[in-house]
Write a protein that holds these residues in place. Structure first.
Motif, PDB file in Angstrom:
ATOM      1  N   GLU A  19      80.230  66.085  76.927  1.00 21.27           N
ATOM      2  CA  GLU A  19      81.200  66.326  77.996  1.00 21.27           C
ATOM      3  C   GLU A  19      81.986  67.617  77.746  1.00 21.27           C
ATOM      4  OE1 GLU A  19      84.391  63.916  80.708  1.00 21.27           O
ATOM      5  OE2 GLU A  19      83.063  62.836  79.356  1.00 21.27           O
ATOM      6  N   VAL A  20      82.328  67.877  76.489  1.00 24.30           N
ATOM      7  CA  VAL A  20      83.019  69.138  76.163  1.00 24.30           C
ATOM      8  C   VAL A  20      82.092  70.309  76.458  1.00 24.30           C
ATOM      9  CG1 VAL A  20      84.016  70.525  74.298  1.00 24.30           C
ATOM     10  CG2 VAL A  20      84.571  68.100  74.467  1.00 24.30           C
ATOM     11  N   PHE A  21      80.809  70.161  76.164  1.00 23.82           N
ATOM     12  CA  PHE A  21      79.830  71.198  76.477  1.00 23.82           C
ATOM     13  C   PHE A  21      79.835  71.501  77.979  1.00 23.82           C
ATOM     14  CE2 PHE A  21      75.552  72.554  77.702  1.00 23.82           C
ATOM     15  CZ  PHE A  21      75.368  73.645  76.858  1.00 23.82           C
ATOM     16  N   ASP A  22      79.927  70.464  78.795  1.00 22.12           N
ATOM     17  CA  ASP A  22      79.993  70.653  80.239  1.00 22.12           C
ATOM     18  C   ASP A  22      81.252  71.430  80.644  1.00 22.12           C
ATOM     19  OD1 ASP A  22      77.599  69.318  80.635  1.00 22.12           O
ATOM     20  OD2 ASP A  22      78.565  67.399  81.126  1.00 22.12           O
ATOM     21  N   LEU A  23      82.338  71.214  79.916  1.00 26.98           N
ATOM     22  CA  LEU A  23      83.599  71.886  80.246  1.00 26.98           C
ATOM     23  C   LEU A  23      83.642  73.342  79.785  1.00 26.98           C
ATOM     24  CD1 LEU A  23      86.148  69.063  79.361  1.00 26.98           C
ATOM     25  CD2 LEU A  23      85.599  69.916  81.641  1.00 26.98           C
TER      26      LEU A  23
END
Length: 87
Positions: A19-23
């Motif tokens: 999810e952090v990668f997506d952000l």
């Protein structure tokens, strides 16, 4: 705040990393590693900062912190000065 909410979740490290990668995008691999490594400390610091901001906001309003006196400015034209002096 989105990043804070992701880091503050109870999900697994892999789910949080995804999810952090997506952000942050694909240029953030090192950042993601650092965020996950120091996740608990970061969440605690943000939580403390939010608590401080909320307590300051709940305290006396900005009006009470401002001085009760004001600055007064009077603009006097040359004609006004001449009228005050008289003929």
């Amino acid at each position: 705040m989105a990043l804070y909410h992701v880091l503050d979740s109870e999900r697994s490290g892999d789910e949080i990393a995804a999810e952090v990668f997506d952000l942050v995008g694909d240029g953030g691999f090192v950042l993601i590693q650092e965020l996950l490594k120091d996740r608990k400390e970061l969440v605690e610091l943000v939580h403390k900062a939010i608590s401080i901001l909320k307590s300051e906001k709940a305290g006396p309003g900005p009006q009470s912190r401002m001085p009760s006196y004001g600055t007064q400015v009077i603009v006097t034209s040359a004609l006004d000065k001449k009228m005050v002096k008289g003929p």
